[in-house]
Design a protein around this motif. Structure first.
Motif, PDB file in Angstrom:
ATOM      1  N   ILE A 112      -4.571  -3.778  -4.517  1.00 43.24           N
ATOM      2  CA  ILE A 112      -4.301  -2.738  -3.521  1.00 43.24           C
ATOM      3  C   ILE A 112      -5.602  -2.190  -2.946  1.00 43.24           C
ATOM      4  O   ILE A 112      -5.692  -1.917  -1.743  1.00 43.24           O
TER       5      ILE A 112
ATOM      6  N   ILE B 179       0.843  -1.203   0.000  1.00 39.56           N
ATOM      7  CA  ILE B 179       0.000   0.000   0.000  1.00 39.56           C
ATOM      8  C   ILE B 179       0.874   1.247   0.000  1.00 39.56           C
ATOM      9  O   ILE B 179       0.626   2.202  -0.747  1.00 39.56           O
TER      10      ILE B 179
ATOM     11  N   ALA C  86       2.403   1.772  -3.378  1.00 32.51           N
ATOM     12  CA  ALA C  86       1.393   2.290  -4.307  1.00 32.51           C
ATOM     13  C   ALA C  86       1.121   3.768  -4.045  1.00 32.51           C
ATOM     14  O   ALA C  86       1.034   4.570  -4.982  1.00 32.51           O
TER      15      ALA C  86
END
Length: 104
Positions: A67, A12, A15
């Motif tokens: 995600i 996460i 990203a």
């Protein structure tokens, strides 16, 4: 081989930051630790989450979906921990009165 929530948090962060380097700095871990854990996660789930380049990382189409689900899972886990911590401090009744839901 299962994955763990720490690996989800690493993915996460990568990203969100668009870079393993920036994500590692934000998490205060070595970049190699983050990269190695994301690679392990990709092996477990059987697909690439990120396309890697010198400029950073971008999510694959499947990675974007993954995600999104990972963010939901981590938020649910955080709510569970908060609920149990509150229960340990005698605040269980207030959480029950709010009809605690993982979907919220």
């Amino acid at each position: 081989m299962p994955f763990d929530i720490r690996q989800l948090r690493y993915a996460i962060a990568a990203a969100d930051h668009g870079s393993f380097y920036r994500a590692a700095r934000a998490l205060d871990i070595d970049q190699s630790t983050l990269s190695r854990n994301i690679l392990k996660l990709e092996r477990v789930i059987g697909g690439k989450i990120f396309e890697r380049s010198r400029a950073g990382v971008t999510m694959t189409i499947a990675g974007s979906t993954f995600i999104g689900g990972a963010k939901s899972m981590v938020a649910s886990a955080d709510k569970l921990v908060a609920m149990m911590q509150a229960a340990g401090h005698g605040r269980w009744a207030s959480h029950r009165a709010q009809q605690f839901s993982l979907g919220r």
